[in-house]
Design a protein around this motif. Sequence first.
Motif, PDB file in Angstrom:
ATOM      1  N   VAL A 207      35.658  -5.395  12.284  1.00  0.00           N
ATOM      2  CA  VAL A 207      35.179  -6.596  12.979  1.00  0.00           C
ATOM      3  C   VAL A 207      34.256  -6.211  14.133  1.00  0.00           C
ATOM      4  O   VAL A 207      33.160  -6.782  14.291  1.00  0.00           O
ATOM      5  CB  VAL A 207      36.366  -7.429  13.494  1.00  0.00           C
ATOM      6  CG1 VAL A 207      35.878  -8.533  14.432  1.00  0.00           C
ATOM      7  CG2 VAL A 207      37.139  -8.041  12.327  1.00  0.00           C
ATOM      8  N   LEU A 208      34.662  -5.243  14.943  1.00  0.00           N
ATOM      9  CA  LEU A 208      33.832  -4.819  16.075  1.00  0.00           C
ATOM     10  C   LEU A 208      32.497  -4.249  15.594  1.00  0.00           C
ATOM     11  O   LEU A 208      31.441  -4.523  16.182  1.00  0.00           O
ATOM     12  CB  LEU A 208      34.582  -3.777  16.910  1.00  0.00           C
ATOM     13  CG  LEU A 208      35.825  -4.267  17.650  1.00  0.00           C
ATOM     14  CD1 LEU A 208      36.542  -3.100  18.330  1.00  0.00           C
ATOM     15  CD2 LEU A 208      35.454  -5.326  18.688  1.00  0.00           C
ATOM     16  N   SER A 209      32.528  -3.487  14.508  1.00  0.00           N
ATOM     17  CA  SER A 209      31.296  -2.887  13.973  1.00  0.00           C
ATOM     18  C   SER A 209      30.355  -3.950  13.425  1.00  0.00           C
ATOM     19  O   SER A 209      29.141  -3.904  13.666  1.00  0.00           O
ATOM     20  CB  SER A 209      31.635  -1.876  12.875  1.00  0.00           C
ATOM     21  OG  SER A 209      32.407  -0.811  13.379  1.00  0.00           O
ATOM     22  N   LEU A 210      30.896  -4.912  12.676  1.00  0.00           N
ATOM     23  CA  LEU A 210      30.059  -5.954  12.079  1.00  0.00           C
ATOM     24  C   LEU A 210      29.469  -6.871  13.142  1.00  0.00           C
ATOM     25  O   LEU A 210      28.327  -7.327  13.008  1.00  0.00           O
ATOM     26  CB  LEU A 210      30.867  -6.753  11.059  1.00  0.00           C
ATOM     27  CG  LEU A 210      31.238  -5.985   9.784  1.00  0.00           C
ATOM     28  CD1 LEU A 210      32.173  -6.810   8.909  1.00  0.00           C
ATOM     29  CD2 LEU A 210      29.991  -5.588   9.001  1.00  0.00           C
ATOM     30  N   VAL A 211      30.238  -7.148  14.188  1.00  0.00           N
ATOM     31  CA  VAL A 211      29.694  -7.949  15.293  1.00  0.00           C
ATOM     32  C   VAL A 211      28.536  -7.207  15.951  1.00  0.00           C
ATOM     33  O   VAL A 211      27.475  -7.778  16.233  1.00  0.00           O
ATOM     34  CB  VAL A 211      30.799  -8.265  16.325  1.00  0.00           C
ATOM     35  CG1 VAL A 211      30.190  -8.854  17.591  1.00  0.00           C
ATOM     36  CG2 VAL A 211      31.811  -9.234  15.739  1.00  0.00           C
ATOM     37  N   GLY A 212      28.729  -5.916  16.187  1.00  0.00           N
ATOM     38  CA  GLY A 212      27.651  -5.112  16.767  1.00  0.00           C
ATOM     39  C   GLY A 212      26.447  -5.023  15.851  1.00  0.00           C
ATOM     40  O   GLY A 212      25.296  -5.081  16.304  1.00  0.00           O
ATOM     41  N   ALA A 213      26.699  -4.897  14.537  1.00  0.00           N
ATOM     42  CA  ALA A 213      25.599  -4.819  13.575  1.00  0.00           C
ATOM     43  C   ALA A 213      24.805  -6.120  13.541  1.00  0.00           C
ATOM     44  O   ALA A 213      23.572  -6.112  13.469  1.00  0.00           O
ATOM     45  CB  ALA A 213      26.147  -4.500  12.184  1.00  0.00           C
ATOM     46  N   ALA A 214      25.513  -7.255  13.598  1.00  0.00           N
ATOM     47  CA  ALA A 214      24.833  -8.558  13.574  1.00  0.00           C
ATOM     48  C   ALA A 214      23.929  -8.733  14.784  1.00  0.00           C
ATOM     49  O   ALA A 214      22.888  -9.402  14.708  1.00  0.00           O
ATOM     50  CB  ALA A 214      25.871  -9.681  13.522  1.00  0.00           C
ATOM     51  N   ALA A 215      24.308  -8.117  15.894  1.00  0.00           N
ATOM     52  CA  ALA A 215      23.540  -8.275  17.133  1.00  0.00           C
ATOM     53  C   ALA A 215      22.386  -7.286  17.241  1.00  0.00           C
ATOM     54  O   ALA A 215      21.398  -7.560  17.934  1.00  0.00           O
ATOM     55  CB  ALA A 215      24.470  -8.125  18.335  1.00  0.00           C
ATOM     56  N   THR A 216      22.488  -6.142  16.562  1.00  0.00           N
ATOM     57  CA  THR A 216      21.498  -5.085  16.808  1.00  0.00           C
ATOM     58  C   THR A 216      20.775  -4.572  15.564  1.00  0.00           C
ATOM     59  O   THR A 216      19.769  -3.859  15.703  1.00  0.00           O
ATOM     60  CB  THR A 216      22.174  -3.880  17.492  1.00  0.00           C
ATOM     61  OG1 THR A 216      23.210  -3.359  16.630  1.00  0.00           O
ATOM     62  CG2 THR A 216      22.809  -4.294  18.826  1.00  0.00           C
ATOM     63  N   GLU A 217      21.255  -4.899  14.370  1.00  0.00           N
ATOM     64  CA  GLU A 217      20.670  -4.318  13.159  1.00  0.00           C
ATOM     65  C   GLU A 217      20.267  -5.390  12.150  1.00  0.00           C
ATOM     66  O   GLU A 217      20.782  -6.507  12.179  1.00  0.00           O
ATOM     67  CB  GLU A 217      21.679  -3.350  12.502  1.00  0.00           C
ATOM     68  CG  GLU A 217      22.066  -2.174  13.362  1.00  0.00           C
ATOM     69  CD  GLU A 217      23.153  -1.311  12.734  1.00  0.00           C
ATOM     70  OE1 GLU A 217      23.559  -0.315  13.362  1.00  0.00           O
ATOM     71  OE2 GLU A 217      23.605  -1.647  11.615  1.00  0.00           O
ATOM     72  N   GLU A 218      19.361  -5.023  11.266  1.00  0.00           N
ATOM     73  CA  GLU A 218      18.969  -5.893  10.167  1.00  0.00           C
ATOM     74  C   GLU A 218      19.416  -5.241   8.859  1.00  0.00           C
ATOM     75  O   GLU A 218      18.973  -4.147   8.534  1.00  0.00           O
ATOM     76  CB  GLU A 218      17.452  -6.110  10.156  1.00  0.00           C
ATOM     77  CG  GLU A 218      16.936  -6.936  11.324  1.00  0.00           C
ATOM     78  CD  GLU A 218      15.450  -7.236  11.198  1.00  0.00           C
ATOM     79  OE1 GLU A 218      14.893  -6.940  10.115  1.00  0.00           O
ATOM     80  OE2 GLU A 218      14.869  -7.746  12.154  1.00  0.00           O
ATOM     81  N   ALA A 219      20.280  -5.929   8.146  1.00  0.00           N
ATOM     82  CA  ALA A 219      20.780  -5.394   6.879  1.00  0.00           C
ATOM     83  C   ALA A 219      20.242  -6.214   5.715  1.00  0.00           C
ATOM     84  O   ALA A 219      20.134  -7.438   5.809  1.00  0.00           O
ATOM     85  CB  ALA A 219      22.306  -5.413   6.872  1.00  0.00           C
ATOM     86  N   THR A 220      19.903  -5.537   4.628  1.00  0.00           N
ATOM     87  CA  THR A 220      19.423  -6.212   3.418  1.00  0.00           C
ATOM     88  C   THR A 220      20.348  -5.865   2.261  1.00  0.00           C
ATOM     89  O   THR A 220      21.024  -4.821   2.273  1.00  0.00           O
ATOM     90  CB  THR A 220      17.992  -5.776   3.071  1.00  0.00           C
ATOM     91  OG1 THR A 220      17.990  -4.377   2.750  1.00  0.00           O
ATOM     92  CG2 THR A 220      17.050  -6.042   4.238  1.00  0.00           C
ATOM     93  N   LEU A 221      20.358  -6.726   1.256  1.00  0.00           N
ATOM     94  CA  LEU A 221      21.180  -6.455   0.080  1.00  0.00           C
ATOM     95  C   LEU A 221      20.715  -5.185  -0.627  1.00  0.00           C
ATOM     96  O   LEU A 221      21.529  -4.415  -1.154  1.00  0.00           O
ATOM     97  CB  LEU A 221      21.137  -7.651  -0.878  1.00  0.00           C
ATOM     98  CG  LEU A 221      21.851  -8.925  -0.410  1.00  0.00           C
ATOM     99  CD1 LEU A 221      21.659 -10.040  -1.431  1.00  0.00           C
ATOM    100  CD2 LEU A 221      23.337  -8.651  -0.194  1.00  0.00           C
ATOM    101  N   ALA A 222      19.389  -4.991  -0.651  1.00  0.00           N
ATOM    102  CA  ALA A 222      18.857  -3.791  -1.283  1.00  0.00           C
ATOM    103  C   ALA A 222      19.318  -2.531  -0.547  1.00  0.00           C
ATOM    104  O   ALA A 222      19.672  -1.523  -1.176  1.00  0.00           O
ATOM    105  CB  ALA A 222      17.335  -3.850  -1.315  1.00  0.00           C
TER     106      ALA A 222
END
Length: 303
Positions: A207-222
């Motif tokens: 949960v902590l990692s995904l919250v941080g990722a949502a705020a700082t990173e752009e993830a794509t399905l590819a």
Amino acid sequence: MNTRTLRADVLLFLTAAIWGLAFVAQRVGMEHVGPLTFNGIRFALGALALVPLTLVLEKRRASGLIGVDRRRTIVGGGLLGLALFIGASLQQIGLAGPQLAGFGLEASTAGKAGFITGLYVVLVPLFGLFLAQRPGWGTWVGAALAVTGMYLLSVTSGLAISFGDLLVFIGAFFWAGHVLLVGKLSPGLDAVDAVKLSAIQFAVCAVLSLVGAAATEEATLAGIAGAGPAILYGGLMSVGVAYTLQIIAQRDAQPAHAAIILSLESVFAAIGGWLMLGEVLTARGLTGCALMLAGMLLSQLKP
């Protein structure tokens, strides 16, 4: 050595091998996704993988056996998850070659990160100073060897250390804290509660990692699909299997045995980096690795 201790040592050896090879997966995964995205998904997978096991063990639990206090499991799992999140984030960012290169910074390699992370086995007894414990001469000599080894491995002739190596080194302090917490919480746990404790810490870290990722990173399905094999290994094997084996094994393992065997993680990381990623250490780096491993072992053999 009794049967339970031998079984614990075997489980810890498997844990070290899985963790060591996981550095390769972590390095490869950074070619496709950000470090927090990678950690968030893999720890979520690890938590979900333990749900069926928890249900099965709960059904098989002896009817007269009462589990440990629920509050202890939840609070302990939360603290473990927090320490895990910080240590894993620093380690993963330190391995994020493409991302750090974008800022003109150098990442760590799988082999180097494995040895630097392994310093936590030296830090654990040193942390005993804050608990009014008096480490023996082996701890101090081991620490001196480990520090010398890290200097040879990571510090250049210009007295510079790569940003990735520095992050992994800071993360080692949180891995040491995590080991101390596991040692504090695991005694007295049966298999059901040990697995529950694992699942909680993974869920908190995810949960902590995904919250941080949502705020700082752009993830794509590819990108996630490209990192799929590395994420699956990191989530199901390194997280779901290895961390659970650690908690179960430390119920019966002798503390010195546990620390020594887990320190072999760094050796497996170096071998994996060499065989799978073509990483080659210089003579100076190999000397540093040898001194670090000697320091790790000495600090546990003569604590």
